[in-house]
Write an enzyme that holds these catalytic residues in place. Structure first.
Site, PDB file in Angstrom:
ATOM      1  N   GLU A 159      47.800  29.575  17.214  1.00  0.00           N
ATOM      2  CA  GLU A 159      46.841  30.513  17.612  1.00  0.00           C
ATOM      3  C   GLU A 159      45.626  29.246  17.985  1.00  0.00           C
ATOM      4  O   GLU A 159      44.348  28.829  16.910  1.00  0.00           O
ATOM      5  CB  GLU A 159      46.463  31.025  16.115  1.00  0.00           C
ATOM      6  N   GLU A 338      54.250  35.609  14.441  1.00  0.00           N
ATOM      7  CA  GLU A 338      54.138  35.744  12.883  1.00  0.00           C
ATOM      8  C   GLU A 338      53.228  37.475  12.642  1.00  0.00           C
ATOM      9  O   GLU A 338      52.793  37.930  13.146  1.00  0.00           O
ATOM     10  CB  GLU A 338      52.156  35.653  12.276  1.00  0.00           C
TER      11      GLU A 338
HETATM   12  C1  BGC Z   1      48.725  30.904  10.934  1.00  0.00           C
HETATM   13  C2  BGC Z   1      49.198  30.389   9.661  1.00  0.00           C
HETATM   14  C3  BGC Z   1      49.116  31.305   8.271  1.00  0.00           C
HETATM   15  C4  BGC Z   1      48.275  32.731   8.734  1.00  0.00           C
HETATM   16  C5  BGC Z   1      48.105  32.882   6.998  1.00  0.00           C
HETATM   17  C6  BGC Z   1      48.217  32.310  10.722  1.00  0.00           C
HETATM   18  O1  BGC Z   1      46.806  32.237  11.191  1.00  0.00           O
HETATM   19  O2  BGC Z   1      49.198  30.380  12.300  1.00  0.00           O
HETATM   20  O3  BGC Z   1      49.279  28.971   9.386  1.00  0.00           O
HETATM   21  O4  BGC Z   1      48.976  30.643   7.223  1.00  0.00           O
HETATM   22  O5  BGC Z   1      48.323  32.840  10.049  1.00  0.00           O
HETATM   23  O6  BGC Z   1      47.051  32.980   7.394  1.00  0.00           O
END
Ligand code: BGC
Length: 425
Positions: A159, A338
């Site tokens: 990110e 993610e």
């Molecule tokens: C990040 C993580 C973070 C997750 C939840 C993402 O922006 O890569 O490190 O914990 O979102 O907020």
């Protein structure tokens, strides 16, 4: 009951990041940021989930659920604790972690830089330092040489948009806490250059590598008044990085929510004007984006619910971002690196996974080349400035005892992974 079948070889995983789970990452900028007065950090990471020592049991647990992939990160601050001095013992550690993942039958997806920088790089300006990109690439080459024969999927930078925004204009969430447009632009350029050089380093160290960035992408909603601002933000937060991914092997998509942008008529006119006149933009926009960063909780559409983070609960946002990537970068492999929800109610997480996967499946059916789905997160962990209150984990972690408790959502995702299909509701 109809079933939604996913493509053969689909990766099903869970993710973590070193600073959030390992513990005692005391050579990094984040360690210092957590201790600096005036930052918004509510906790210190301290021992985190003690994953640095407990990784064998964590990896075994994830595999036992039925997952076939684990995304984790290597910590630059550990591997290169002083500029130019590489710690072979730490490389051995990450080799051991990777061996455990492979031995458990899972595909490793390895991130080289997940937010935190070594203290020495931060002290020289972090992503504003002209040497950071080349230093990242040199570190990346060391790591890939150490693990390369066991790893195919490499994420260079996690990110970059969040790092540039949060650290260089947002001033709230990330080190170094800068607040001006110029720093934002320079950090963005540094991150893109860091990615470019790291990609070359990964490829030169491992001819079989598949490398890309992971991108924080939002579903944006706005009316006509909000649109110019949305386009301005999306260009800086998302599109510059997607353009820089044109030569990558895959695009990592990370989507948590939808953001709705609305302005009253006066504010909308003022902003439209400011966006057209650069000197005015430099004055007017930092406070606007800072305010936006300070309250990730804008009014929600009627009937919508919030997660613990204050975000709109909107699992289907993933489909909107996957669709956009597939349109902007046709044919490029997409890996959902993610997607997750902070909630105290695990039934919400199960529903979130199902709704997200249903929406994702529709995009795959429409032709999007999605290679896998990796859920954030494997464990309840250190959620950066929000600390330990956010419950993103498929597995709960008791802060006092470090005991792990597998939540029903973990078994649910594991069962989907084993079947490679989702019962259609
Ligand atoms: C990040 C993580 C973070 C997750 C939840 C993402 O922006 O890569 O490190 O914990 O979102 O907020």
């Amino acid at each position: 009951m109809a079933e939604l079948v996913f493509p053969d070889g689909f990766l099903w995983g869970a993710a973590t990041a070193a600073h959030q789970v390992e513990g005692d990452n005391d050579g990094s900028d984040w360690w210092d940021w957590e201790r600096r007065p005036g930052t918004p950090c509510v906790d210190r990471s301290d021992l985190a989930c003690d994953h640095y020592r407990r990784y064998p049991e964590d990896v075994a647990l994830l595999a036992s659920l039925g997952l076939n992939a684990y995304r984790y990160s290597v910590e630059w601050a550990r591997v290169e604790p002083e500029a130019g001095r590489f710690d072979e013992g730490q490389l051995d550690h990450y080799r051991a972690v990777t061996d455990a993942v492979v031995a458990a039958g899972m595909t490793p997806v390895v991130t080289l830089n997940h937010f935190s920088l070594p203290r020495w790089a931060a002290a020289r300006g972090g992503w504003l330092w002209s040497e950071t990109p080349a230093r990242l690439a040199r570190y990346a080459e060391r790591v890939v040489r150490a693990l390369g024969d066991r790893v195919t999927w490499w994420c260079t930078i996690n990110e970059p948009g969040s790092v540039a925004f949060g650290g260089y204009v947002g001033a709230l969430n990330f080190p170094p806490g800068r607040t001006d447009l110029r720093s934002w632009e320079r950090a963005t350029a540094g991150l893109i250059e860091g990615h470019r050089l790291a990609l070359l380093a990964v490829r030169s160290a491992s001819p079989t590598a598949r490398a890309g960035m992971t991108h924080q992408l939002l579903e944006w909603a706005s009316d006509a008044r909000g649109r110019p601002f949305v386009e301005w933000m999306r260009r800086r937060n998302e599109d510059v990085f997607l353009e820089a991914a044109a030569d990558d092997d895959f695009v990592g998509v990370q989507t948590y929510t939808r953001v709705t942008v609305r302005f009253n008529p006066v504010a909308a006119t003022a902003l439209r004007l400011a966006l057209r006149v650069p000197p005015l933009a430099a004055r007017v926009l930092p406070p606007v984006v800072r305010r936006a960063a300070a309250s990730p909780t804008p009014p929600l559409p009627p009937g919508a619910r919030r997660t613990q983070m204050g975000y709109e609960l909107r699992p289907e946002a993933l489909a909107a971002t996957v669709r956009r990537v597939a349109r902007l970068l046709p044919g490029k492999d997409i890996l959902v690196t993610e997607h997750g929800i902070a909630t105290a109610d695990d039934a919400d997480r199960i529903a979130f996974i199902d709704a997200g996967l249903r929406a994702l499946h529709a995009e795959i059916a429409a032709g999007a080349p999605v290679r896998g789905y990796i859920h954030w997160s494997a464990l309840d962990n250190f959620e950066w400035a929000y600390g330990y209150r956010m419950q993103f984990g498929l597995v709960a972690v008791d802060r006092a005892t470090q005991a792990r408790t597998v939540r029903p959502s973990a078994r649910h995702l594991g069962a989907i992974a084993r079947a490679n299909r989702l019962p259609d509701a």
